[in-house]
Design an enzyme around this catalytic site. Structure first.
Site, mmCIF file in Angstrom:
data_model
loop_
_atom_site.group_PDB
_atom_site.id
_atom_site.type_symbol
_atom_site.label_atom_id
_atom_site.label_comp_id
_atom_site.label_asym_id
_atom_site.label_seq_id
_atom_site.Cartn_x
_atom_site.Cartn_y
_atom_site.Cartn_z
ATOM 1 N N HIS A 24 -2.970 3.091 -4.631
ATOM 2 C CA HIS A 24 -2.360 2.664 -3.370
ATOM 3 C C HIS A 24 -0.944 2.147 -3.621
ATOM 4 O O HIS A 24 -0.543 1.109 -3.079
ATOM 5 C CB HIS A 24 -3.221 1.588 -2.701
ATOM 6 C CG HIS A 24 -4.459 2.148 -2.065
ATOM 7 N ND1 HIS A 24 -4.424 2.962 -0.963
ATOM 8 C CD2 HIS A 24 -5.766 2.018 -2.394
ATOM 9 C CE1 HIS A 24 -5.656 3.316 -0.632
ATOM 10 N NE2 HIS A 24 -6.501 2.763 -1.485
ATOM 11 N N GLU A 44 -10.117 2.672 -4.868
ATOM 12 C CA GLU A 44 -9.789 4.067 -4.565
ATOM 13 C C GLU A 44 -8.673 4.647 -5.456
ATOM 14 O O GLU A 44 -7.714 5.237 -4.946
ATOM 15 C CB GLU A 44 -9.385 4.192 -3.090
ATOM 16 C CG GLU A 44 -10.480 3.730 -2.147
ATOM 17 C CD GLU A 44 -10.083 3.786 -0.687
ATOM 18 O OE1 GLU A 44 -10.893 4.271 0.104
ATOM 19 O OE2 GLU A 44 -8.970 3.331 -0.335
ATOM 20 N N ASP A 102 0.865 -1.188 0.000
ATOM 21 C CA ASP A 102 0.000 0.000 0.000
ATOM 22 C C ASP A 102 0.894 1.228 0.000
ATOM 23 O O ASP A 102 2.127 1.104 -0.057
ATOM 24 C CB ASP A 102 -0.962 -0.012 1.203
ATOM 25 C CG ASP A 102 -2.307 0.594 0.838
ATOM 26 O OD1 ASP A 102 -2.323 1.751 0.393
ATOM 27 O OD2 ASP A 102 -3.342 -0.087 0.972
HETATM 28 C C1 ACM Z 1 -10.982 -0.510 0.925
HETATM 29 O O1 ACM Z 1 -11.442 -0.480 2.082
HETATM 30 N N1 ACM Z 1 -10.368 0.547 0.427
HETATM 31 C C2 ACM Z 1 -11.098 -1.695 0.094
#
Ligand code: ACM
Length: 626
Positions: free
Chosen positions: A287, A350, A214
């Protein structure tokens, strides 16, 4: 009557006999504890007998074939030894119905049954765990271990334990029963990961979703790209306190860590022995700040980039260049070499599209492939990775954003932004794992946040997790078959230690285990309350850190008459001793005991709390009648 009793008058003798009898019964109760069955998740079929099997120094473990169930028999023997000091001998040979004081582990000849199913039978003479495969045997052993009282787990090294006679036929409702852990925001060493796997095994989860990369840290060694861990596994500082709070403060301490490939192989093996498949997650295209910091050439702008020191989203993401795909494919090749799982998780959530919107290269790609927009580009990106994984015999999983711009052919979807994505994917004929935030995010608060350690937000109580039904009502029976199961997610922005991982997941993980395993019609919240109360004692005995938020009192106020209000007090605890006041004073163990709903006048200030043996369990709840 023996001579020694002849001189005692009859009345006194009766009292003496009665006293001895009661003392025996009481000391028995004290030693052996529970008389009922507290297995979580609740088995499909369970009947309870009257007698007991005595586990003692002469108990042996019997496996029919010496070359099968080696791990399972040793696991059971080691477990018993660890907690009692008894070392059961493991023997093998043809099963003998007359043999006494044995625990038989046996594979059925019929291999067509559900490999996760098992039967467990406890009689005075023998215990037998029978299953079509080692998976079922392992689950039968977990149920057997849960027939022992909490005191067993305290490792008091008593040499005699009673296991209640019972008969269980069991199989899970769902084939996917998962728990996730984010090791990027905070890193947990291999020993903690193994403890986490132990917790999952206890509750018959079969999947550990390991969120390995991440923005805040890349945690898996990739031989071909050493900078991912030389640079990407370390951040210079970490945000203190809640994201968005002013003034913003950092701890200015270098933080990080990663798993070597040897450590990963060892953990994968450890989990596999406990019937848990590990699904690795390598996040893309978003991410990916830690990867950008390590290899800026795969970004859309020159950088430099830094491993993120705070939470939230970041705009520097993978640029969909040929060189980036080659890099990702080489990373995934090493990942596939380490993880034999059918599924590989590629994230997909995201994604901030800012860099793609402003990149002439990305805009060119959108034109060249007649894509609609950046969402289309994301879908094109994910299709590419899906094709690569499929060509290597693996299936791709992604968060529900991978639906945007068109779902890739072999994708399985993890529905996290509610259940909409799951419904849409199932209707398109794709498999789905349900992880909706409101029920399955264990980084949420689980009790009154005023008294809880910092969490990301939300409010997901034990009861709420337990109430979750993974199959959305709107799906027909064919679509419903695509719902493979549910998963609990543990994001660790505010979870810096493994103790806190335990706190956030226990007891909620137990509730989710029952959602995943037990047929919906067999679920029973009051009975779960009774059983989870026993599990609290097991957590205590094992030294697990768990949340006692279930002891908090919920105050419900209903308007009754003109200026009267009906007060209903409840708690997630089984048969709680709730004490309350109506004048705003702090309740004590001697305050009024709550027995049934009561009426107060407008303005009454209710304070209520649960007490156990006179001890206040959670801060009192407070509400004013109005
Ligand atoms: C997430 O909680 N961004 C998958």
């Amino acid at each position: 009557m023996p001579d020694c009793f002849k001189s005692i008058p009859m009345k006194k003798l009766t009292i003496l006999v009665l006293t001895v009898f009661l003392l025996t019964v009481f000391s028995f109760e004290k030693s052996y504890g529970q008389s009922s069955i507290n297995i979580i998740p609740q088995p499909k079929h369970l009947s309870v007998g009257h007698g007991n099997f005595d586990l003692n120094e002469h108990t042996r473990i019997w496996i029919v074939h010496p070359d099968k169930l080696k791990f399972e028999s040793q696991y059971l023997a080691d477990f018993i030894k660890k907690h009692t000091g008894i070392k059961p001998e493991i023997i093998s040979g043809t099963k003998n119905e007359h043999l006494k004081n044995v625990i038989i582990l046996q594979l059925t000849r019929k291999v067509s049954g559900n490999p996760e199913s098992y039967s467990l039978k406890v009689t005075k003479k023998q215990i037998s765990v029978i299953a079509p495969a080692s998976k079922g045997i392992f689950y039968g052993i977990q149920s057997l271990l849960q027939l022992l009282p909490a005191s067993f787990y305290a490792s008091a090294h008593e040499k005699k334990w009673r296991i209640p006679e019972c008969s269980i036929q069991d199989a899970p409702r769902f084939s996917y029963r998962g728990m996730h852990l984010d090791v990027s925001r905070h890193f947990f060493p291999p020993s903690d990961i193994k403890r986490y796997i132990d917790m999952l095994a206890m509750y018959k989860f079969n999947t550990f979703h390991w969120h390995l990369t991440d923005d805040q840290g890349w945690r898996i060694e990739i031989k071909k790209y050493p900078k991912l861990t030389e640079i990407g596994a370390w951040r210079d500082s970490t945000l203190i306190g809640r994201y968005g709070r002013k003034p913003v403060r950092y701890d200015k301490k270098r933080y990080g860590g990663f798993y070597t490939q040897d450590e990963i192989r060892d953990i994968v093996h450890y989990a596999a022995q406990r019937q848990i498949t590990i699904i690795p997650e390598i996040e893309m295209p978003g991410h990916s700040e830690a990867a950008m910091a390590s290899y800026p050439v795969f970004a859309c702008t020159p950088g430099p980039f830094h491993v993120a020191t705070t939470w939230g989203g970041f705009k520097d993401i993978y640029c969909p260049k040929d060189t980036t795909f080659r890099f990702l494919e080489e990373v995934l090749t090493e990942v596939m070499g380490l993880f034999p799982s059918k599924y590989i998780h590629i994230g997909g959530d995201e994604v901030i599209k800012y860099r793609w919107e402003n990149s002439p290269f990305c805009q060119q790609l959108i034109k060249k492939y007649h894509l609609k927009n950046e969402e289309g580009l994301q879908s094109w990106f994910i299709h590419h990775i899906d094709k690569f994984l499929s060509a290597h015999g693996r299936d791709m999983i992604g968060w529900d954003e991978i639906l945007e711009g068109g779902l890739s052919p072999n994708a399985t979807v993890m529905s996290w932004r509610g259940i909409k994505g799951g419904i849409e994917a199932a209707r398109q004929g794709h498999d789905v794992i349900m992880t909706p935030g409101g029920y399955c995010y264990f980084d949420h608060y689980q009790a009154n946040r005023k008294f809880q350690p910092l969490a990301i937000g939300g409010f997901t109580t034990l009861k709420k997790v337990y109430s979750y039904e993974p199959v959305p009502k709107v799906l027909d029976s064919v679509e419903a078959r695509h719902i493979l199961g549910a998963q609990g997610n543990v994001w660790t922005e505010y979870i810096p230690t493994f103790k806190k991982v335990q706190y956030m997941t226990l007891p909620r993980m137990a509730a989710l285990a029952e959602v995943d395993w037990t047929p919906a019609k067999e679920k029973n919240w009051p009975d779960f309350q009774r059983r989870i109360h026993e599990h609290f004692q097991v957590y205590k005995a094992l030294g697990y850190n768990y949340c006692t938020g279930s002891y908090a009192v919920d105050i419900m106020i209903q308007k009754s008459a003109k200026s009267d209000y009906k007060i209903v007090l409840s708690s997630e605890i089984y048969h709680p001793d709730i004490r309350y006041t109506t004048d705003g004073s702090r309740p004590t163990a001697h305050s009024e005991k709550y027995r049934h709903p009561f009426i107060v006048r407008a303005g009454a200030k209710i304070e209520a709390a649960v007490f156990v043996n006179g001890k206040l369990m959670e801060e009192p709840a407070t509400k004013v009648a109005k």
